[in-house]
Design an enzyme around this catalytic site. Structure first.
Site, PDB file in Angstrom:
ATOM      1  N   TYR A  28       0.798  -1.231   0.000  1.00 30.91           N
ATOM      2  CA  TYR A  28       0.000   0.000   0.000  1.00 30.91           C
ATOM      3  C   TYR A  28       0.828   1.278   0.000  1.00 30.91           C
ATOM      4  O   TYR A  28       0.266   2.359   0.049  1.00 30.91           O
ATOM      5  CB  TYR A  28      -0.931   0.014   1.218  1.00 30.91           C
ATOM      6  CG  TYR A  28      -2.113  -0.878   1.019  1.00 30.91           C
ATOM      7  CD1 TYR A  28      -1.941  -2.252   1.050  1.00 30.91           C
ATOM      8  CD2 TYR A  28      -3.374  -0.370   0.775  1.00 30.91           C
ATOM      9  CE1 TYR A  28      -3.003  -3.102   0.846  1.00 30.91           C
ATOM     10  CE2 TYR A  28      -4.451  -1.209   0.576  1.00 30.91           C
ATOM     11  CZ  TYR A  28      -4.261  -2.568   0.614  1.00 30.91           C
ATOM     12  OH  TYR A  28      -5.321  -3.405   0.404  1.00 30.91           O
ATOM     13  N   LYS A  57       2.119 -14.760   5.262  1.00 32.00           N
ATOM     14  CA  LYS A  57       2.422 -15.819   4.288  1.00 32.00           C
ATOM     15  C   LYS A  57       3.939 -15.999   4.350  1.00 32.00           C
ATOM     16  O   LYS A  57       4.669 -15.906   3.350  1.00 32.00           O
ATOM     17  CB  LYS A  57       1.929 -15.352   2.910  1.00 32.00           C
ATOM     18  CG  LYS A  57       1.957 -16.408   1.845  1.00 32.00           C
ATOM     19  CD  LYS A  57       0.862 -17.442   1.984  1.00 32.00           C
ATOM     20  CE  LYS A  57       1.025 -18.514   0.919  1.00 32.00           C
ATOM     21  NZ  LYS A  57       0.244 -19.723   1.189  1.00 32.00           N
ATOM     22  N   ASP A  70      -3.790 -17.934   3.892  1.00 27.75           N
ATOM     23  CA  ASP A  70      -4.714 -18.753   3.095  1.00 27.75           C
ATOM     24  C   ASP A  70      -5.512 -19.672   4.010  1.00 27.75           C
ATOM     25  O   ASP A  70      -6.740 -19.748   3.945  1.00 27.75           O
ATOM     26  CB  ASP A  70      -3.973 -19.531   1.997  1.00 27.75           C
ATOM     27  CG  ASP A  70      -2.655 -20.145   2.469  1.00 27.75           C
ATOM     28  OD1 ASP A  70      -2.233 -19.842   3.605  1.00 27.75           O
ATOM     29  OD2 ASP A  70      -2.056 -20.924   1.711  1.00 27.75           O
ATOM     30  N   ASP A  86      -6.432  -5.816   5.153  1.00 31.01           N
ATOM     31  CA  ASP A  86      -7.510  -5.225   4.374  1.00 31.01           C
ATOM     32  C   ASP A  86      -8.493  -6.308   3.937  1.00 31.01           C
ATOM     33  O   ASP A  86      -9.713  -6.195   4.108  1.00 31.01           O
ATOM     34  CB  ASP A  86      -6.904  -4.526   3.144  1.00 31.01           C
ATOM     35  CG  ASP A  86      -7.905  -3.653   2.427  1.00 31.01           C
ATOM     36  OD1 ASP A  86      -8.978  -3.387   3.002  1.00 31.01           O
ATOM     37  OD2 ASP A  86      -7.627  -3.236   1.287  1.00 31.01           O
TER      38      ASP A  86
END
Ligand code: NAD
Length: 363
Positions: A124, A191, A225, A249
């Site tokens: 971002y 992740k 995930d 987000d």
């Protein structure tokens, strides 16, 4: 104690929901001196700029703001007034509770989760390189040289910086929040198995900070995930989630979906000394001026603001009143009715009136 709060009505449906929230906060009896300033389209029309310095100065002075959603103009150089406010004021933590309220349609019951999203880094930061530009091609060549990996020349690039400093800061915020709000567990979601030098760094920082809270708050790690599936299957297993910007987000919208959607999802952007309280939703332009949209998310953002101001009694009062109105399901906006064209649905301001009426009944 008297508080000073900056009030930013916003664009589109912003002024309608922000006013509803302001009236409900006032009804709790807390003494607030509001300083109203404008940002977004109204400021552009009046002062020729979307984010006048006076807005930032007011928040810096008062330390707390209640803000309606502000539209991001399409095209032009400005990315987003909302992001600009967060960056200019160092509001590094985005707090998004997802809590079930009986009466709100949802596939789940009794959910009480909090998402704590890092607000300043990750994909971002807006460091992007457009496909085909000479600098993009140069960068691709340099990266290939260092990484010994091939990138197609017709690629665009977005850079994902994640620092130890910002990671430690947000995880510390999450643990402090968990302590203060008597929560039990913080789960760091990344992740890290794939992005070792960014997500891996975040996770490493989380593990280090977690040690400082050992015995007080539980710590757990998850991959984003798997977390997405777990949240859909067993959302009750989680308490506070702390995440880098992008995952934060995405999962905060997922969690809003678990408890009934954007209309009931409050939020706050918090830094070391300043805080801006705003709903998760945007300015929903097609509903502007119709007195139709659900004010709950904005009013619950007002509850978060009252807690931040250490006005817990007032916050409890307001939250209880919102919960009662939602549970009764009578004086609620169209989106909270079982059937969206239910003629008994009330408008934004009437729903706020019903909540104020409940607060008055508590005195
Ligand atoms: P949005 O959240 O404004 O609206 C999308 C749809 O969600 C609406 O059309 C409506 O059907 C529903 N919705 C949203 N809020 C609701 C509410 N309170 N009650 C009932 N239904 C509700 O998202 P968008 O259309 O993608 O964005 C519109 C503008 O808002 C854009 O310019 C965007 O940049 C801006 N935005 C601002 C903020 C902010 O101020 N923090 C956040 C998100 C989007």
């Amino acid at each position: 104690m008297e508080h000073k709060v900056t009030f930013i009505p916003g664009d589109g449906i912003g002024p309608e929901v922000a006013l509803a929230a302001k009236r409900c906060v006032e009804a709790t009896g807390v003494e607030i001196i509001w300083e109203e300033v404008i940002a977004g389209q109204n400021a552009l029309d009046k002062y020729g700029e979307l984010l006048p310095q006076a807005v930032l100065d007011s928040i810096k002075k008062n330390k707390v703001a209640l803000k309606g959603p502000i539209a991001t103009p399409i095209g032009g150089g400005f990315r987003s007034v909302n992001v600009a406010i967060r960056q200019a004021l160092g509001l590094y933590a985005c707090l998004r509770p997802a809590k079930s309220y009986p009466g709100v349609k949802s596939n789940y019951k009794d959910i009480d989760l909090v998402i704590i999203r890092e607000n300043t880094e990750d994909l971002y930061t807006g460091i992007e390189f457009e496909v085909g530009k000479p600098e993009t091609k140069n960068l691709i060549t340099e990266i290939e040289k260092y990484s010994k990996k091939k990138i197609l020349m017709d690629s665009g690039l977005s850079i994902k910086p994640i620092s130890k400093t910002a990671s430690r800061r947000i995880v510390k915020f999450a643990f402090e929040y968990a302590l203060r709000s008597k929560r039990k567990k913080v789960t760091a979601v990344t992740k890290a198995n794939i992005m070792k030098f960014t997500d891996g760094l975040f996770l490493e920082a989380a593990r280090e900070v977690a040690l400082e809270y050992a015995g007080k708050i539980q710590f757990e790690e998850a991959l984003v995930d798997n977390m997405s599936m777990q949240l859909v299957q067993k959302p009750h297993n989680y308490d506070c989630l702390v995440l880098p910007n992008l995952y934060g987000d995405i999962l905060s919208d997922l969690c809003a979906g678990l408890v009934g959607g954007l209309g009931v999802a409050p939020g706050a952007n918090i830094g070391d000394t300043l805080a801006v309280f705003e709903a998760t939703h945007g300015s929903a332009p097609k509903y502007t001026g119709l007195n139709k949209i659900n004010p709950t998310a904005m009013i619950l953002s007002g509850v978060l603001m009252l807690r931040y101001l250490k006005e817990d009694k007032a916050a409890d009062r307001l939250e209880k009143a919102v919960a009662e109105v939602l549970r009764e399901g009578k004086s609620v906006t169209y989106d909270l009715k079982p059937n969206r064209d239910d003629p008994s649905a009330v408008g934004t301001s009437e729903m706020a009136d019903a909540i104020i009426h409940k607060i008055q009944g508590q005195f």
